[in-house]
Structure formats: structure tokens, C-alpha cells
Write a protein that holds these residues in place. Structure first.
Motif, PDB file in Angstrom:
ATOM      1  N   ASP A  75       0.811  -1.225   0.000  1.00  0.00           N
ATOM      2  CA  ASP A  75       0.000   0.000   0.000  1.00  0.00           C
ATOM      3  C   ASP A  75       0.843   1.274   0.000  1.00  0.00           C
ATOM      4  O   ASP A  75       0.559   2.201  -0.754  1.00  0.00           O
ATOM      5  CB  ASP A  75      -0.956  -0.003   1.202  1.00  0.00           C
ATOM      6  N   ALA A  76       1.889   1.318   0.816  1.00  0.00           N
ATOM      7  CA  ALA A  76       2.723   2.519   0.918  1.00  0.00           C
ATOM      8  C   ALA A  76       3.490   2.809  -0.374  1.00  0.00           C
ATOM      9  O   ALA A  76       3.986   3.923  -0.576  1.00  0.00           O
ATOM     10  CB  ALA A  76       3.713   2.389   2.090  1.00  0.00           C
ATOM     11  N   VAL A 109       9.023   4.317   6.074  1.00  0.00           N
ATOM     12  CA  VAL A 109       7.653   3.945   6.436  1.00  0.00           C
ATOM     13  C   VAL A 109       7.673   3.095   7.713  1.00  0.00           C
ATOM     14  O   VAL A 109       8.343   2.067   7.755  1.00  0.00           O
ATOM     15  CB  VAL A 109       6.989   3.141   5.281  1.00  0.00           C
ATOM     16  N   PRO A 110       6.939   3.533   8.768  1.00  0.00           N
ATOM     17  CA  PRO A 110       6.908   2.732   9.993  1.00  0.00           C
ATOM     18  C   PRO A 110       6.236   1.368   9.753  1.00  0.00           C
ATOM     19  O   PRO A 110       5.371   1.243   8.879  1.00  0.00           O
ATOM     20  CB  PRO A 110       6.093   3.572  10.977  1.00  0.00           C
ATOM     21  N   GLU A 112       3.922  -0.445  11.126  1.00  0.00           N
ATOM     22  CA  GLU A 112       2.457  -0.581  11.153  1.00  0.00           C
ATOM     23  C   GLU A 112       1.784  -0.009   9.901  1.00  0.00           C
ATOM     24  O   GLU A 112       0.623  -0.297   9.623  1.00  0.00           O
ATOM     25  CB  GLU A 112       1.859   0.034  12.430  1.00  0.00           C
ATOM     26  N   LYS A 113       2.522   0.796   9.132  1.00  0.00           N
ATOM     27  CA  LYS A 113       1.967   1.351   7.880  1.00  0.00           C
ATOM     28  C   LYS A 113       2.463   0.593   6.639  1.00  0.00           C
ATOM     29  O   LYS A 113       2.207   0.999   5.514  1.00  0.00           O
ATOM     30  CB  LYS A 113       2.334   2.830   7.772  1.00  0.00           C
ATOM     31  N   ARG A 114       3.148  -0.513   6.856  1.00  0.00           N
ATOM     32  CA  ARG A 114       3.681  -1.312   5.741  1.00  0.00           C
ATOM     33  C   ARG A 114       2.713  -2.434   5.350  1.00  0.00           C
ATOM     34  O   ARG A 114       3.121  -3.565   5.104  1.00  0.00           O
ATOM     35  CB  ARG A 114       5.030  -1.900   6.121  1.00  0.00           C
ATOM     36  N   THR A 115       1.448  -2.109   5.285  1.00  0.00           N
ATOM     37  CA  THR A 115       0.442  -3.108   4.920  1.00  0.00           C
ATOM     38  C   THR A 115       0.645  -3.547   3.469  1.00  0.00           C
ATOM     39  O   THR A 115       0.998  -2.740   2.597  1.00  0.00           O
ATOM     40  CB  THR A 115      -0.979  -2.550   5.106  1.00  0.00           C
ATOM     41  N   LEU A 141       2.150  -7.637   6.558  1.00  0.00           N
ATOM     42  CA  LEU A 141       2.974  -6.430   6.709  1.00  0.00           C
ATOM     43  C   LEU A 141       4.395  -6.775   6.270  1.00  0.00           C
ATOM     44  O   LEU A 141       4.802  -7.934   6.361  1.00  0.00           O
ATOM     45  CB  LEU A 141       2.997  -5.979   8.173  1.00  0.00           C
TER      46      LEU A 141
END
Length: 193
Positions: A75-76, A109-110, A112-115, A141
Motif C-alpha cells: 500500500d505505501a 515507512v513505519p 504498522e503502515k507497511r500493509t 505487513l
């Protein structure tokens, strides 16, 4: 009934054979039926690429053909590597190079945001023009460090929250139950029944 599977990958062929045999369907590799060059995968989506392969090999063999296209969508990274998953770091790259490029791209990218998700699209094309499609997803993730000896590709970096391990750490039985290809195949089988 005989179905040609558009793959030269023995592991993938084994998976398809095992799934289709209980339905009385014999799955054979395209290599056992006809010798033709591989088609160019010019699609912008997994579904388009699976359709290109299914149609191409169905026409070459004059038999129903099952093809898949799959990969990783982060996603990121706006869905990258996507259809370029196997050649993310370039045409002549390997898993190590692809993973290095992926981790580098996600540095800011942290966790938890690496979906991300593994995506698999299946297309079964018949000579009479019929087509059956099926999709499977596996959510996770992307972590910074590889863990596990199983799997291939991005598996050592693909963290599966459900098991609190990477795809390369979980058992083959667990992987088959949740994997994008396994779920797409289950969907296809339900449509074939």
C-alpha cells in the motif's frame, strides 16, 4: 477432462494437480503438450497477465488452459511491486535483489503502515470461449529483516499477523490454508463444482 496448466514450475503444477484430481480433472504441464515460446506479459494487472497466458496456451494446445499471475502489492508503494514482483529490481534480478529494493523503498515507512498483500488471479480459458476467473488475497505487513527458511520470493519479509510469523516461518499446511494461490484455487474449485 484434461486441463493444461500454464507453468513450467513443478511445485505449482503439483499444487494444481492435487486440487483438480478429486474433481476428475487431469492437470498437465504445457511443456508436456506443446512447445511454444512464452507469451509476453504486457498486462497492467494480474488478471490481464493471467488472461494473456491462459488464452495463448489454450490456443496453442487446443485444450482448456489454467493460468495464474500473482505477486506482492504494498500500500505505501501505491501497489508496487505489483505485476513486476518477479522482476522488481530489473529483468535479470533474483529474490535477494528484489527484497533489497523493497526494504530500501520502505525505509521511511513505519512497520504498522507497511500493509501489503499477496494477490493471485487465476484464469481458466476454454476453446469454446468460456472463461472462469478466481482471485485470492493474503494480507500482511513487510518487516525489515528476513525470518524463516521456507517459502521463496518475499516470504521471509512478509509478516502474517494471524500467525505472528513470516510466510517463510509458517508450515506448508498453514501456508496453503491462507495463501493467495490456495484461496484463489479454492474459489476456482467451487466454481468448477
Amino acid at each position: 477432462m484434461k486441463i493444461v496448466v500454464a507453468t513450467h514450475n513443478k511445485g505449482k503444477l503439483r499444487e494444481f494437480k492435487a486440487a483438480l484430481e478429486p474433481l476428475g480433472i487431469e492437470a498437465v504441464s504445457i511443456a508436456d503438450v506443446v512447445t511454444v515460446p512464452e507469451p509476453e506479459e504486457t498486462g497492467a494487472t494480474f488478471l490481464e497477465n493471467a488472461r494473456i497466458k491462459a488464452q495463448y496456451y489454450m490456443k496453442a494446445s487446443q485444450l482448456p488452459c489454467l493460468a495464474d499471475d500473482s505477486g506482492l502489492a504494498v500500500d505505501a508503494l501505491d501497489g508496487a511491486p505489483g505485476v513486476y514482483s518477479a522482476r522488481y529490481a530489473g529483468e535479470a534480478c533474483d529474490d535477494e535483489a528484489n527484497n533489497a529494493k523493497l526494504i530500501q523503498a520502505l525505509q521511511a515507512v513505519p512497520f504498522e503502515k507497511r500493509t501489503a498483500r499477496y494477490v493471485c488471479e487465476l484464469v481458466l480459458a476454454y476453446p469454446d470461449g468460456r472463461e472462469i476467473t478466481a482471485t485470492g488475497y493474503c494480507e500482511g505487513l513487510i518487516q525489515d529483516t528476513p525470518e524463516g527458511e521456507g517459502g521463496f520470493g518475499y516470504d521471509p519479509y512478509f509478516y502474517v499477523p494471524q500467525f505472528q510469523q513470516t510466510m517463510a516461518q509458517i508450515s506448508l499446511t498453514q501456508k496453503n490454508a491462507i495463501s493467495h494461490r490456495g484461496l484463489a484455487l479454492q474459489s476456482l474449485l467451487s466454481k468448477l463444482k
